[in-house]
Design a protein around this motif. Structure first.
Motif, PDB file in Angstrom:
ATOM      1  N   GLY A  36      30.055  54.827  50.628  1.00 36.30           N
ATOM      2  CA  GLY A  36      29.499  55.576  51.752  1.00 36.30           C
ATOM      3  C   GLY A  36      30.565  56.179  52.649  1.00 36.30           C
ATOM      4  N   GLY A  37      31.699  56.564  52.065  1.00 39.95           N
ATOM      5  CA  GLY A  37      32.770  57.156  52.842  1.00 39.95           C
ATOM      6  C   GLY A  37      33.619  56.165  53.611  1.00 39.95           C
ATOM      7  N   LYS A  38      33.371  54.873  53.434  1.00 37.65           N
ATOM      8  CA  LYS A  38      34.156  53.847  54.118  1.00 37.65           C
ATOM      9  C   LYS A  38      34.989  53.062  53.109  1.00 37.65           C
ATOM     10  CE  LYS A  38      30.996  53.171  57.941  1.00 37.65           C
ATOM     11  NZ  LYS A  38      30.198  52.215  58.690  1.00 37.65           N
ATOM     12  N   ALA A  39      36.164  52.642  53.546  1.00 34.81           N
ATOM     13  CA  ALA A  39      37.038  51.798  52.725  1.00 34.81           C
ATOM     14  C   ALA A  39      36.817  50.352  53.158  1.00 34.81           C
ATOM     15  CB  ALA A  39      38.490  52.207  52.917  1.00 34.81           C
ATOM     16  N   LEU A  40      36.252  49.557  52.271  1.00 33.37           N
ATOM     17  CA  LEU A  40      35.889  48.178  52.593  1.00 33.37           C
ATOM     18  C   LEU A  40      36.673  47.200  51.727  1.00 33.37           C
ATOM     19  CD1 LEU A  40      32.053  48.835  52.590  1.00 33.37           C
ATOM     20  CD2 LEU A  40      33.548  48.736  54.596  1.00 33.37           C
ATOM     21  N   PRO A  41      37.417  46.261  52.343  1.00 33.92           N
ATOM     22  CA  PRO A  41      38.132  45.272  51.539  1.00 33.92           C
ATOM     23  C   PRO A  41      37.165  44.277  50.892  1.00 33.92           C
ATOM     24  CG  PRO A  41      38.582  44.959  53.889  1.00 33.92           C
ATOM     25  CD  PRO A  41      37.666  46.123  53.762  1.00 33.92           C
ATOM     26  N   VAL A  42      37.453  43.927  49.654  1.00 30.44           N
ATOM     27  CA  VAL A  42      36.668  42.927  48.923  1.00 30.44           C
ATOM     28  C   VAL A  42      37.631  41.961  48.241  1.00 30.44           C
ATOM     29  CG1 VAL A  42      34.675  44.450  48.564  1.00 30.44           C
ATOM     30  CG2 VAL A  42      36.488  44.373  46.850  1.00 30.44           C
ATOM     31  N   ILE A  43      37.114  40.811  47.839  1.00 28.66           N
ATOM     32  CA  ILE A  43      37.914  39.808  47.122  1.00 28.66           C
ATOM     33  C   ILE A  43      37.338  39.659  45.717  1.00 28.66           C
ATOM     34  CG2 ILE A  43      38.708  37.414  47.067  1.00 28.66           C
ATOM     35  CD1 ILE A  43      38.446  37.392  50.117  1.00 28.66           C
ATOM     36  N   ILE A  44      38.221  39.739  44.729  1.00 28.89           N
ATOM     37  CA  ILE A  44      37.846  39.670  43.319  1.00 28.89           C
ATOM     38  C   ILE A  44      38.318  38.334  42.737  1.00 28.89           C
ATOM     39  CG2 ILE A  44      38.182  40.769  41.054  1.00 28.89           C
ATOM     40  CD1 ILE A  44      36.627  42.509  43.097  1.00 28.89           C
ATOM     41  N   CYS A  45      37.479  37.714  41.916  1.00 27.94           N
ATOM     42  CA  CYS A  45      37.835  36.458  41.248  1.00 27.94           C
ATOM     43  C   CYS A  45      38.925  36.731  40.215  1.00 27.94           C
ATOM     44  CB  CYS A  45      36.610  35.865  40.578  1.00 27.94           C
ATOM     45  SG  CYS A  45      36.934  34.374  39.607  1.00 27.94           S
ATOM     46  N   ASP A  46      40.019  35.989  40.288  1.00 34.44           N
ATOM     47  CA  ASP A  46      41.132  36.160  39.360  1.00 34.44           C
ATOM     48  C   ASP A  46      40.842  35.599  37.971  1.00 34.44           C
ATOM     49  OD1 ASP A  46      43.033  37.576  40.918  1.00 34.44           O
ATOM     50  OD2 ASP A  46      43.486  35.750  42.017  1.00 34.44           O
ATOM     51  N   GLN A  47      39.711  34.919  37.796  1.00 38.18           N
ATOM     52  CA  GLN A  47      39.360  34.415  36.474  1.00 38.18           C
ATOM     53  C   GLN A  47      38.368  35.347  35.778  1.00 38.18           C
ATOM     54  OE1 GLN A  47      40.673  32.056  34.592  1.00 38.18           O
ATOM     55  NE2 GLN A  47      39.249  32.551  32.957  1.00 38.18           N
ATOM     56  N   CYS A  48      37.227  35.603  36.399  1.00 39.79           N
ATOM     57  CA  CYS A  48      36.186  36.389  35.722  1.00 39.79           C
ATOM     58  C   CYS A  48      36.226  37.867  36.065  1.00 39.79           C
ATOM     59  CB  CYS A  48      34.808  35.816  36.044  1.00 39.79           C
ATOM     60  SG  CYS A  48      34.202  36.158  37.717  1.00 39.79           S
ATOM     61  N   GLY A  49      36.945  38.249  37.125  1.00 39.06           N
ATOM     62  CA  GLY A  49      37.026  39.654  37.514  1.00 39.06           C
ATOM     63  C   GLY A  49      35.856  40.132  38.353  1.00 39.06           C
TER      64      GLY A  49
END
Length: 131
Positions: A36-49
């Motif tokens: 939606g035109g915004k840059a939002l930080p997220v956290i990704i699991c380093d095992q399953c992605g």
């Protein structure tokens, strides 16, 4: 672990560490999602992605070297997993004889990170509303 067996999933950066002739992979789990035109930080699991959607479902982990005394600060690479992926991640990235896996639950890790950088929630909320 042979190079062919790596599965970095959705990670954009792969850190390679040579440890006594073995190669291990630790992924970068912070990402930016454009929505939606915004840059939002997220956290990704380093095992399953997969994306860690709920704080209660995540852990922050690091492989700590066992030392006598804790006289000076040490820096370690940080990984994130879903709690359900934690054991599989540790098994895929075994500790050496002088290391052990340490962890924080994700809510505690984020609180400590924000405290460590002097985060002010009221000031940040004002800045965010102005953008």
């Amino acid at each position: 672990m042979p190079l062919e067996a790596w599965s970095p999933g959705l990670s954009s950066r792969l850190d390679l560490n040579l440890r006594l002739g073995k190669i291990s992979a630790i992924n970068m789990s912070y990402k930016i999602e454009i929505s939606g035109g915004k840059a939002l930080p997220v956290i990704i699991c380093d095992q399953c992605g997969g994306r860690i959607e709920n704080l209660k479902d995540g852990n922050a982990l690091w492989l700590e070297t066992v030392t006598k005394g804790r006289d000076k600060p040490r820096l370690y690479d940080l990984s994130h997993t879903h709690k359900r992926c934690n054991d599989q991640f540790e098994a895929a990235n075994p500790a050496e004889s002088d290391q052990h896996w340490m962890s924080h639950e994700l809510p505690d890790d984020l609180f400590l990170l924000l405290k460590n950088v002097g985060y002010n929630a009221k000031s940040a909320a004002r800045r965010f509303r102005q953008t």
